[in-house]
Design an enzyme around this catalytic site. Structure first.
Site, PDB file in Angstrom:
ATOM      1  N   LYS A  12       0.853  -1.201   0.000  1.00 12.02           N
ATOM      2  CA  LYS A  12       0.000   0.000   0.000  1.00 12.02           C
ATOM      3  C   LYS A  12       0.889   1.251   0.000  1.00 12.02           C
ATOM      4  CE  LYS A  12      -3.625  -2.804   1.905  1.00 12.02           C
ATOM      5  NZ  LYS A  12      -4.840  -2.953   2.677  1.00 12.02           N
ATOM      6  N   GLU A 104      -9.758  -0.407  -1.612  1.00 12.12           N
ATOM      7  CA  GLU A 104      -9.414   0.986  -1.281  1.00 12.12           C
ATOM      8  C   GLU A 104      -9.536   1.875  -2.515  1.00 12.12           C
ATOM      9  OE1 GLU A 104      -5.692  -0.064   0.542  1.00 12.12           O
ATOM     10  OE2 GLU A 104      -6.819  -1.070   2.123  1.00 12.12           O
TER      11      GLU A 104
HETATM   12  O1  LIG Z   1      -4.153  -5.961  -0.233  1.00  7.67           O
HETATM   13  C1  LIG Z   1      -4.173  -6.422   0.907  1.00  7.67           C
HETATM   14  C2  LIG Z   1      -5.356  -6.420   1.724  1.00  7.67           C
HETATM   15  O2  LIG Z   1      -6.051  -5.217   1.638  1.00  7.67           O
HETATM   16  C3  LIG Z   1      -5.193  -6.961   3.104  1.00  7.67           C
HETATM   17  O3  LIG Z   1      -4.620  -6.039   3.990  1.00  7.67           O
HETATM   18  P1  LIG Z   1      -4.305  -6.506   5.500  1.00  7.67           P
HETATM   19  O4  LIG Z   1      -3.515  -7.794   5.381  1.00  7.67           O
HETATM   20  O5  LIG Z   1      -3.507  -5.395   6.097  1.00  7.67           O
HETATM   21  O6  LIG Z   1      -5.620  -6.736   6.154  1.00  7.67           O
END
Ligand SMILES: O=C[C@H](O)COP(=O)(O)O
Length: 261
Positions: A12, A104
């Site tokens: 992210k 997102e």
């Molecule tokens: O792209 C990954 C997902 O949105 C999962 O995120 P997370 O493992 O932080 O819950």
């Protein structure tokens, strides 16, 4: 033919290119210590755009058993789209996988199934593999409509793709209520929807396509939960967020087959 598992770490909007170097090196050392050679599992790191060149150089130069992914792409080829990045630009950086339609992006940037499908098409045309994200929010889950809601996203994003194209792609089922919350869907919850996605692909295309498409689960995956998730028949991998920012934790997830289920 057996599907190769795919564990992908979506960073992210975290880590600049200097920090990325540290994480990728630590990840490669940890995997090397455990004799991981990348043949049994596709291990993918998905950094922000500004880190891609640095990470690509590291993977390439040190022959790391890692593949490179990107978090987004434009649905346009080139031109006056300020701030956008094209599929060809990513392919030139040896990017292999591109996440499209992450929840997102759907929520904060208004991406629709139509836009996501167009992006997936560009990714395929540029010789890369899309990871198409689908999944329901908490309200839909509470109403018990999670399967039909997610399958509608599957139909909407795959529209116009051929059986051959779908056979090669990755679909990530990510229930929005489990993302970054610490709430992991139970293995049965995850299997219920992933199994339904595979059946939907079979009815939209054919059995061979459904058997070939890889389906990931995503949402608060950790080393402690991955083995049980991977033991499900229709789950071929994980899209990992937070835990992919920790080298040891992510290395353990990549080597899920060594963990007790
Ligand atoms: O792209 C990954 C997902 O949105 C999962 O995120 P997370 O493992 O932080 O819950």
């Amino acid at each position: 033919m057996a599907r190769t598992p795919i564990i992908a770490g979506n960073w992210k909007m975290n880590l600049n290119h200097v920090e990325a170097t540290g994480l990728v090196q630590k990840l490669a050392w940890t995997l090397a210590d455990k004799q991981f050679d990348g043949k049994k599992v596709d291990a993918v790191v998905i950094p922000p755009f500004t880190d891609l060149r640095t990470v690509q150089t590291l993977i390439d130069g040190d022959r790391m058993p890692l593949q490179l992914g990107a978090q987004n792409v434009s649905q346009h080829d080139s031109g006056a789209y300020t701030g956008e990045i094209s599929a060809d630009m990513l392919a030139k950086l040896q990017v292999k996988y591109v996440v499209v339609g992450h929840s997102e992006r759907r929520e904060y940037f208004g991406e629709t199934d139509e836009v996501i499908g167009a992006k997936a098409k560009k990714v395929i045309e540029a010789g890369m593999t899309p990871i198409i994200c689908v999944g329901e929010g908490l309200d839909i889950r509470k109403e018990g409509r999670h399967v039909e809601y997610t399958l509608a996203q599957v139909r909407g994003t795959l529209e116009g793709l051929t059986a051959e194209q779908v056979a090669g792609l990755v679909i990530a089922y990510e229930p929005v209520w489990a993302i970054g919350t610490g709430e992991v869907a139970t293995p049965d919850d995850a299997q219920e929807v992933c199994g339904a996605i595979r059946q939907e692909v079979a009815s939209l295309y054919d059995e061979a396509t459904a058997e070939s498409v890889r389906i990931q689960y995503g949402g608060s995956v950790k080393a402690g939960s991955i083995a049980q998730i991977m033991a499900q028949p229709d789950i071929d991998g994980a899209l990992v967020g937070g835990a992919s920012l920790q080298a040891e934790e992510f290395a353990a997830i990549v080597r899920f087959y060594d963990l007790p289920a």
